[in-house]
Design a protein around this motif. Structure first.
Motif, PDB file in Angstrom:
ATOM      1  N   GLU A  89       0.837  -1.198   0.000  1.00  0.00           N
ATOM      2  CA  GLU A  89       0.000   0.000   0.000  1.00  0.00           C
ATOM      3  C   GLU A  89       0.879   1.259   0.000  1.00  0.00           C
ATOM      4  OE1 GLU A  89      -3.621   0.433   2.760  1.00  0.00           O
ATOM      5  OE2 GLU A  89      -2.005   1.540   3.749  1.00  0.00           O
ATOM      6  N   PRO A  90       1.287   1.750  -1.177  1.00  0.00           N
ATOM      7  CA  PRO A  90       2.031   3.011  -1.214  1.00  0.00           C
ATOM      8  C   PRO A  90       1.072   4.205  -1.244  1.00  0.00           C
ATOM      9  CG  PRO A  90       2.028   1.999  -3.384  1.00  0.00           C
ATOM     10  CD  PRO A  90       1.274   1.082  -2.462  1.00  0.00           C
ATOM     11  N   ALA A  91       1.419   5.231  -0.475  1.00  0.00           N
ATOM     12  CA  ALA A  91       0.622   6.464  -0.457  1.00  0.00           C
ATOM     13  C   ALA A  91       1.596   7.634  -0.440  1.00  0.00           C
ATOM     14  CB  ALA A  91      -0.290   6.507   0.758  1.00  0.00           C
ATOM     15  N   ALA A  92       1.748   8.296  -1.575  1.00  0.00           N
ATOM     16  CA  ALA A  92       2.625   9.468  -1.659  1.00  0.00           C
ATOM     17  C   ALA A  92       1.941  10.639  -0.972  1.00  0.00           C
ATOM     18  CB  ALA A  92       2.903   9.804  -3.123  1.00  0.00           C
ATOM     19  N   GLU A  93       2.746  11.579  -0.468  1.00  0.00           N
ATOM     20  CA  GLU A  93       2.135  12.735   0.194  1.00  0.00           C
ATOM     21  C   GLU A  93       1.284  13.528  -0.786  1.00  0.00           C
ATOM     22  OE1 GLU A  93       6.104  14.159  -1.214  1.00  0.00           O
ATOM     23  OE2 GLU A  93       5.615  12.560   0.151  1.00  0.00           O
TER      24      GLU A  93
END
Length: 177
Positions: A89-93
């Motif tokens: 689960e990648p979540a960039a700012e």
């Protein structure tokens, strides 16, 4: 399964650190300000003492301003990375997060070095329907079609762990590197 929730057993979470983020953005701001200062100095001719002092002041003000405004704009939706039992689960700012099942991941890798290090999760377009997007009130996830692959990217300089820790987790999960 959302950034900010407590990790479940078997999950590994790499959370956002405001201090590491400020240091990374200050480093990038410093390099940009020095480069701009050198460029303007070269275009202007031979540097003299007032020009050097003005350049030093510009570099300091730009570096601090860039870091502070970057921090303020990213606090509402900070970056995060989580590895679950069968998903990443990648979540960039300032972006929405995606959940990618391991079965859909063609490769995953960390490229470049700090402070511009990026995590790339590559998915074959046939498996794109397996990728889930979760709305965090931000922009769409960083994604790019390249040839027959779909790449989701996220900067990792503001996370509490190093690139080596993330590479190690990628290897442990059998995702590449």
């Amino acid at each position: 399964m959302a950034i900010g929730d407590a990790p479940a057993p078997g999950e590994v979470a790499f959370e956002w650190s405001s201090w590491r983020y400020v240091v990374a953005t200050a480093a990038m701001g410093f390099v940009a300000a020095v480069g701009a200062s050198l460029l303007f100095s070269a275009l202007d001719g031979r540097p003299d003492t007032p020009a050097v002092a003005d350049s030093a002041a510009f570099v300091a003000v730009y570096t601090i301003s860039f870091a502070i405004f970057s921090l303020l704009s990213s606090r509402a939706r900070p970056a995060g990375l989580r590895f679950g039992g069968d998903w990443v689960e990648p979540a960039a700012e300032r972006h929405d997060m995606v959940v990618v099942p391991y079965a859909a991941v063609a490769t995953a890798r960390v490229r470049w070095v700090w402070p511009v290090a990026m995590l790339d999760v590559v998915v074959v377009p046939a498996d794109e329907s397996r990728v889930m997007r979760f709305d965090r009130g931000g922009r769409p996830p960083l994604r790019k079609h390249k040839g027959d692959q779909l790449r989701f990217s996220m900067p990792i300089a503001g996370l509490r762990s190093s690139s080596a820790d993330i590479r190690s987790e990628l290897r442990r999960r059998g995702l590449g590197e």
